[in-house]
Design a protein around this motif. Sequence first.
Motif, PDB file in Angstrom:
ATOM      1  N   ASP A 181       0.832  -1.214   0.000  1.00  0.00           N
ATOM      2  CA  ASP A 181       0.000   0.000   0.000  1.00  0.00           C
ATOM      3  C   ASP A 181       0.861   1.258   0.000  1.00  0.00           C
ATOM      4  OD1 ASP A 181      -2.011  -1.861   0.276  1.00  0.00           O
ATOM      5  OD2 ASP A 181      -2.252  -1.553   2.420  1.00  0.00           O
ATOM      6  N   ASP A 203       0.231   1.516  -4.037  1.00  0.00           N
ATOM      7  CA  ASP A 203      -1.150   1.280  -3.611  1.00  0.00           C
ATOM      8  C   ASP A 203      -2.132   1.392  -4.771  1.00  0.00           C
ATOM      9  OD1 ASP A 203      -2.966   0.799  -1.312  1.00  0.00           O
ATOM     10  OD2 ASP A 203      -3.870   2.647  -2.088  1.00  0.00           O
ATOM     11  N   ARG A 204      -3.148   0.575  -4.693  1.00  0.00           N
ATOM     12  CA  ARG A 204      -4.201   0.500  -5.697  1.00  0.00           C
ATOM     13  C   ARG A 204      -4.860   1.848  -5.987  1.00  0.00           C
ATOM     14  NH1 ARG A 204      -7.747  -3.503  -3.139  1.00  0.00           N
ATOM     15  NH2 ARG A 204      -9.439  -2.055  -2.830  1.00  0.00           N
ATOM     16  N   GLU A 237      -0.259  -2.732  -7.529  1.00  0.00           N
ATOM     17  CA  GLU A 237      -1.430  -3.557  -7.214  1.00  0.00           C
ATOM     18  C   GLU A 237      -2.673  -2.912  -7.811  1.00  0.00           C
ATOM     19  OE1 GLU A 237      -1.925  -3.870  -2.905  1.00  0.00           O
ATOM     20  OE2 GLU A 237      -2.691  -1.837  -2.779  1.00  0.00           O
TER      21      GLU A 237
HETATM   22 MG    MG Z   1      -3.889  -1.688  -0.970  1.00  0.00          MG
END
Ligand code: MG
Length: 281
Positions: A181, A203-204, A237
């Motif tokens: 993250d 992080d996404r 991610e």
């Molecule tokens: Mg995440």
Amino acid sequence: QSKNAGRNTQRFFDPAMQAALDEHSALETDLRLALKRQQLRLYYQPQMESTRGLVGAEALLRWVHPERGLVEPGDFISIAEETGFILPIGYWVLETACAQLKAWEGNPRTHELQLAVNVSARQFRQPDFAVQVQQVLAQSGADPTRLKIELTESLVLDNVSDTIIKMQALKAIGVGFSMDDFGTGYSSLSYLTRLPLDQLKIDRSFIRDFGSDANGAAIVQTIIIMGKTLGLNVIAEGVETVAQRDFLDRNGCHAFQGFLFSRPLPLADFEQFMNLNARLH
Ligand code: MG
Ligand code: C2E
Ligand code: MG
Ligand code: MG
């Protein structure tokens, strides 16, 4: 219910809040037995590189609940942390992941795969955490260099010196570390350089936003450059589209994980994915 509420000051008058509390305590009761009743599973989400194809997986916890079906970690990890169940659960995750790595060792399609596991703060802060990981590795016979531990910025920053000591003990036997993250916490270059990390995981939220938001693209580019400057592997991610993958690839991101390639899969499905996507080395 309203009559009871009048007599019992413990009950809330807001039915939505009461329902949430009831739900929480029902899950807590069931979670106590989930491990013993063998209701926990590891799912595996592929991690890909452009040139090498499948390079590894992240192990993600699922709870097969007899009435609720598949429960995702967002609905039970915080309860596991509050109650302390996360300690036996986290140990089970490590044991299961290491047993899986060992099982993959004999197969030329899988023997080079890395497996990443998530570790919660409460689990990592146990004084003997590093010893536990060493024991699980030794008992399973898994190659420590195939295991990667994902830590979050908040966990790391909560006690940087304790974190470094534990990371160094595990680095010494070959275990890798990824900063999960990345970008959501208070990342500063000064502590990043002090940590014996192997990987940054963007992080996404940054991947999701960069298409619509010019700053998003700049943030992603900056994180990739920062990671590479520090000699780290960089993975993204939440990669869901070809456009995201191509942008990341063009900007030098090493690896990708996300629904574009695959959702987290039960073992049998992951092994099928692997047979279709893995290169023979
Ligand atoms: Mg995440
Ligand atoms: P995480 O470690 O950041 O894991 C990535 C999460 O993003 C996973 O959610 C994964 O299913 C999801 N994801 C992956 N690719 C995509 C995508 O392309 N789009 C979208 N929308 N989502 C994607 P999941 O499995 O629900 O896990 C949530 C969190 O629960 C994890 O976040 C991790 O913090 C925690 N967790 C999962 N397994 C464990 C575990 O074994 N131990 C501990 N302590 N925490 C765990
Ligand atoms: Mg993770
Ligand atoms: Mg993550």
